[in-house]
Design a protein around this motif. Structure first.
Motif, mmCIF file in Angstrom:
data_model
loop_
_atom_site.group_PDB
_atom_site.id
_atom_site.type_symbol
_atom_site.label_atom_id
_atom_site.label_comp_id
_atom_site.label_asym_id
_atom_site.label_seq_id
_atom_site.Cartn_x
_atom_site.Cartn_y
_atom_site.Cartn_z
ATOM 1 N N ALA A 62 0.835 -1.209 0.000
ATOM 2 C CA ALA A 62 0.000 0.000 0.000
ATOM 3 C C ALA A 62 0.870 1.259 0.000
ATOM 4 O O ALA A 62 0.603 2.206 -0.741
ATOM 5 N N ALA A 70 -4.057 -1.243 0.277
ATOM 6 C CA ALA A 70 -4.494 -0.299 1.307
ATOM 7 C C ALA A 70 -5.892 -0.665 1.799
ATOM 8 O O ALA A 70 -6.172 -0.621 3.001
ATOM 9 N N ALA A 94 -6.046 4.656 0.569
ATOM 10 C CA ALA A 94 -6.646 4.028 -0.614
ATOM 11 C C ALA A 94 -7.360 5.065 -1.475
ATOM 12 O O ALA A 94 -7.239 5.059 -2.705
#
Length: 145
Positions: A62, A70, A94
């Motif tokens: 991530a 993420a 994200a």
């Protein structure tokens, strides 16, 4: 003699009903591949649990720009560890990486916490990312103004 489409449909249903149906046993489909390596046999309330090393791997992915990773970290922290504050940070990551669903969820959280400006901001980000439901959410937010 020609049958109407309704009569034909009823005749077909009657034929199928008279033929009887066999009970098809239920067989669950395997989970789709997500890139997560789950710890065998470990779960919390039926939710597969990532090992600590896998959670660390997902965090590194991530941080390197993988929006799906993420979300994986967010879901793990939210559902398995019940750490909402830390989970939200991964949801923001994200969304910042361009995940429309993450931005949409952040808009919903902002609505729940009565943060109208935050809701509009994340709804716009969700729409920009191409998330299908973001347009309707933005319209409903504009109607409330």
């Amino acid at each position: 003699m020609r049958l109407s489409s309704t009569a034909l449909s009823l005749a077909l249903l009657a034929l199928l009903a008279s033929a009887g149906c066999k009970q098809i046993p239920y067989a669950p489909l395997p989970a789709p591949p997500t890139g997560i390596r789950y710890e065998p046999g470990a779960n919390s309330a039926g939710i597969a649990r990532m090992s600590e090393s896998e959670l660390l791997r997902q965090k590194r992915l991530a941080q390197a720009g993988d929006k799906r990773a993420a979300l994986n970290v967010y879901q793990h922290l939210r559902s398995v560890d019940n750490d909402d504050a830390q989970a939200r940070d991964w949801l923001v990551l994200a969304a910042d990486l361009g995940d429309g669903a993450a931005a949409y969820n952040l808009a919903q959280i902002a609505i729940y916490t009565h943060d109208a400006a935050g809701a509009r901001f994340w709804a716009q980000r969700s729409k920009a990312a191409g998330y299908a439901n973001a347009d309707a959410l933005l319209q409903s937010l504009e109607e409330q103004d």
